[in-house]
Structure formats: structure tokens, C-alpha cells
Design an enzyme around this catalytic site. Structure first.
Site, PDB file in Angstrom:
ATOM      1  N   GLY A 100       0.802  -1.220   0.000  1.00  0.00           N
ATOM      2  CA  GLY A 100       0.000   0.000   0.000  1.00  0.00           C
ATOM      3  C   GLY A 100       0.831   1.264   0.000  1.00  0.00           C
TER       4      GLY A 100
ATOM      5  N   SER B 215       4.201  -0.374  -6.843  1.00  0.00           N
ATOM      6  CA  SER B 215       4.030  -0.708  -8.267  1.00  0.00           C
ATOM      7  C   SER B 215       4.065   0.556  -9.127  1.00  0.00           C
ATOM      8  CB  SER B 215       2.732  -1.491  -8.490  1.00  0.00           C
ATOM      9  OG  SER B 215       1.614  -0.738  -8.081  1.00  0.00           O
ATOM     10  N   ALA B 216       3.466   1.648  -8.642  1.00  0.00           N
ATOM     11  CA  ALA B 216       3.496   2.896  -9.412  1.00  0.00           C
ATOM     12  C   ALA B 216       4.928   3.417  -9.522  1.00  0.00           C
ATOM     13  CB  ALA B 216       2.607   3.950  -8.754  1.00  0.00           C
ATOM     14  N   ALA B 217       5.675   3.333  -8.417  1.00  0.00           N
ATOM     15  CA  ALA B 217       7.067   3.792  -8.443  1.00  0.00           C
ATOM     16  C   ALA B 217       7.878   2.950  -9.426  1.00  0.00           C
ATOM     17  CB  ALA B 217       7.672   3.717  -7.042  1.00  0.00           C
TER      18      ALA B 217
ATOM     19  N   ASP C 142      -1.465   7.117  -7.572  1.00  0.00           N
ATOM     20  CA  ASP C 142      -0.113   6.669  -7.211  1.00  0.00           C
ATOM     21  C   ASP C 142       0.931   7.198  -8.184  1.00  0.00           C
ATOM     22  OD1 ASP C 142      -1.621   5.260  -5.416  1.00  0.00           O
ATOM     23  OD2 ASP C 142      -0.624   3.344  -5.726  1.00  0.00           O
TER      24      ASP C 142
END
Ligand code: PMV
Length: 309
Positions: free
Chosen positions: A105, A109-111, A148
Site C-alpha cells: 500500500g 508498483s506505481a514507483a 499513485d
């Protein structure tokens, strides 16, 4: 980045590219349905390098025990495929390292997707990077709100909704305690579960989603006014609402209780839920809260939101 390691044989690799994680303070899940959320960037990152290859494209992230090729059918394999397609990239071996806990959370994944986008297309515009990263992120999320990737790209603290996008907030950095449940979960599964509850219950989920949107707006106003008590109350109210929509976890509830007993003004799960992390607002008492969590064998750390740009 403290924990980054060099990829083997780095002389032929591209220049490293990186992108940071985030914490949603208020409004996760509600933001998927067009409501407002409050979030901040954290100082933990994914760093990525690429090396041209004659073989299949691959992605290796030792810190997250991920090792995939472009033909793999698991989520990271599909994300790699989507990223390469969106970036119109030739065959590459991608190597990434990160100090963001995965599937917790905290925007891992966005990074990852944004770091890969920056790595594959170093000269692309921020809009193009967002589009490439969004294609990869769609494999990790179900109907990603975009919060994100937007926050990873812009840093700082911000309000976000689907329509208006990201609006930076001119507020001081916010210190939070992060407690890790140690339970990894899939954002896509949690978001899909909420969607099915939305259509199958008698409106409780829809009411809780709207309540979280309202609390996010109230919390943003409180943050602007430096009213930490109200911000904390909004966080606790959202934790309750997140339980109603079915993304709670007894271990997260236990961590919230420990944090509140140790003097936090508010505490809640953050991100998709069903596992992942808890955040607690405890201005000036962060280390007491960490100590109390540690005494119950919960891993935690203190982070400052919005200190990176
Ligand atoms: O748990 P994370 O870091 O994947 O965040 C998910 C946030 C959600 O609101 C649940 C989904 C979204 O796309 O905004």
C-alpha cells in the site's frame, strides 16, 4: 537511496532512473469512484537501469524476489509487456532495486512503473512518462485512479481526484508512523472486491465510500489549518469505513488500537487494504507509538510525507 545495489556489469546499462512511493492519508478506494483523496510522497524509491539484449526482455527486482520475462503471464510479466509496448522499446534487460516494501500500500508498483518509464524513454515528456507508467500500473491495479503515479511523479503533498487530477498542497511535511502488517495483497483483487460489494449490498458500501470522500475533504481543510486533532479524527473515521467496504484485516485493526492507546490522534490502514500497512498520526509521539507497536511485535518506522519533490 540507502538500499540500492548496482546491477551486474553496469558499464553497458543506461543511466539509472528512479521514482518514489506514496502514502494515501485519506480517501483510498473512494478515489476510484471519483471522490477526493489526500496523499503524500515518501522518501523511499525504486531505481531502475536497462541494458539492451538480443534475447527476450526481462525484469529483475531482487529486493521483491521478482524475476520475469516478457512472455510470463503473472502480473509483473504482464506489466513488463504493457510498459515495453507503451514505450515502444526494443528488447531490454531491466534491473531494479527498491527500499519500498512491495504490495504494502505504499505505491511500490506505481514507483516501479514510473522508474521503468523514465528509464526506457529518458527524453519523453512528463505526460508521456505518466501514460507509459499508467499502462504498466493498470496490470497491478483494477481501474487505477491514477493517484499513485501522479504523486510519484510530482512529489510533495497533494489532493487528488479523477476529474481534477493532482493539486499540490502548500502545507508543511507531515510526519507519520507506518506499521507493516507483513501481509502482501493485490490491489486489483481488493478493488474488484469493493466493486462487487458495491453492487451486491444494500448501499452500505456506497455510503461508506461517500463518507470517506467527505472525510478526505475535511482532513485537507484541517491539514491546511494545522488542526491535527481533526485530521486524526478523519483518519480514524476512514479506517472504520474501510472496514465496512471489506478491506480491513484484524492485524491492521490491532495495530490501529496499539497506536491509539500509545497516544496517536488517528490511525488507519493505507492503500488497498486486506494487508499492507497502517499509518498513525502522532505529532511529537511518533517514537512512543513505534515503541508500543514494537512491544507487540509489529514492525514500524517513521516517515515524513511531502519532504521530497
Ligand atoms: O495499495 P496501493 O498502493 O496499490 O493503493 C491503492 C489505492 C486505491 O485507491 C485502492 C486504488 C487506486 O487506484 O486509487
Amino acid at each position: 537511496m540507502p538500499s540500492a545495489s548496482e546491477p551486474p556489469g553496469n558499464s553497458t546499462h543506461t543511466a539509472p532512473a528512479s521514482a518514489g512511493g506514496k502514502i494515501i492519508v485519506l480517501g483510498e478506494h473512494a478515489v476510484v469512484y471519483g471522490h477526493t483523496a489526500l496523499a503524500g510522497a515518501i522518501d523511499r524509491v525504486v531505481r531502475c537501469q536497462a541494458k539492451p539484449t538480443d534475447g527476450l526482455s526481462t525484469l529483475s527486482i531482487p529486493a521483491w524476489k521478482i524475476e520475469v520475462s516478457v512472455t510470463d503471464e503473472d502480473t509483473p510479466g504482464k506489466a513488463l509487456r504493457a510498459l515495453l509496448l507503451a514505450a515502444r522499446a526494443d528488447s531490454v534487460a531491466l534491473h531494479a532495486d527498491s527500499n519500498i516494501p512491495p504490495a504494502a500500500g505504499l505505491g511500490s508498483s506505481a514507483a516501479l512503473c514510473l522508474a521503468v518509464a523514465r528509464c526506457l524513454a529518458p527524453d519523453a515528456s512528463p505526460e508521456e512518462h505518466r501514460a507509459i507508467a499508467g499502462a504498466g500500473e493498470a496490470q497491478f491495479h483494477d481501474r487505477p485512479s491514477g493517484i499513485d503515479v501522479a504523486l510519484s511523479q510530482c512529489g510533495g503533498m497533494a489532493r487528488y481526484d479523477r476529474l481534477g487530477g493532482l493539486v499540490p498542497l502548500n502545507v508543511p511535511p507531515l510526519s507519520l508512523v507506518v506499521g507493516l502488517s507483513g501481509v502482501q495483497r493485490s490491489t486489483a483483487v481488493q478493488v474488484a472486491n469493493v466493486a462487487s460489494k458495491m453492487t451486491s449490498d444494500q448501499g452500505q458500501t456506497a455510503t461508506a465510500i461517500a463518507e470517506m470522500g467527505d472525510r478526505a475533504k475535511e482532513g485537507i481543510a484541517a491539514l491546511r489549518n494545522g488542526d491535527m486533532e481533526t485530521l486524526g479524527r478523519c483518519m480514524s473515521a476512514c479506517h472504520e469505513a474501510l472496514g465496512i467496504i471489506g478491506v480491513g484485516l484484524p492485524r491492521l485493526d490491532a495495530m490501529v488500537e496499539v497506536a491509539m492507546d500509545a497516544g496517536a490522534l488517528g490511525a488507519k490502514l493505507t492503500g488497498a487494504g486486506g494487508g499492507g500497512a497502517m499509518i498513525a498520526l502522532a505529532p511529537g509521539r511518533e517514537f512512543e507509538v513505534c515503541a508500543a507497536l514494537g512491544a507487540e511485535n509489529f514492525e514500524s518506522f517513521v516517515t515524513t510525507l511531502g519532504a521530497t519533490t
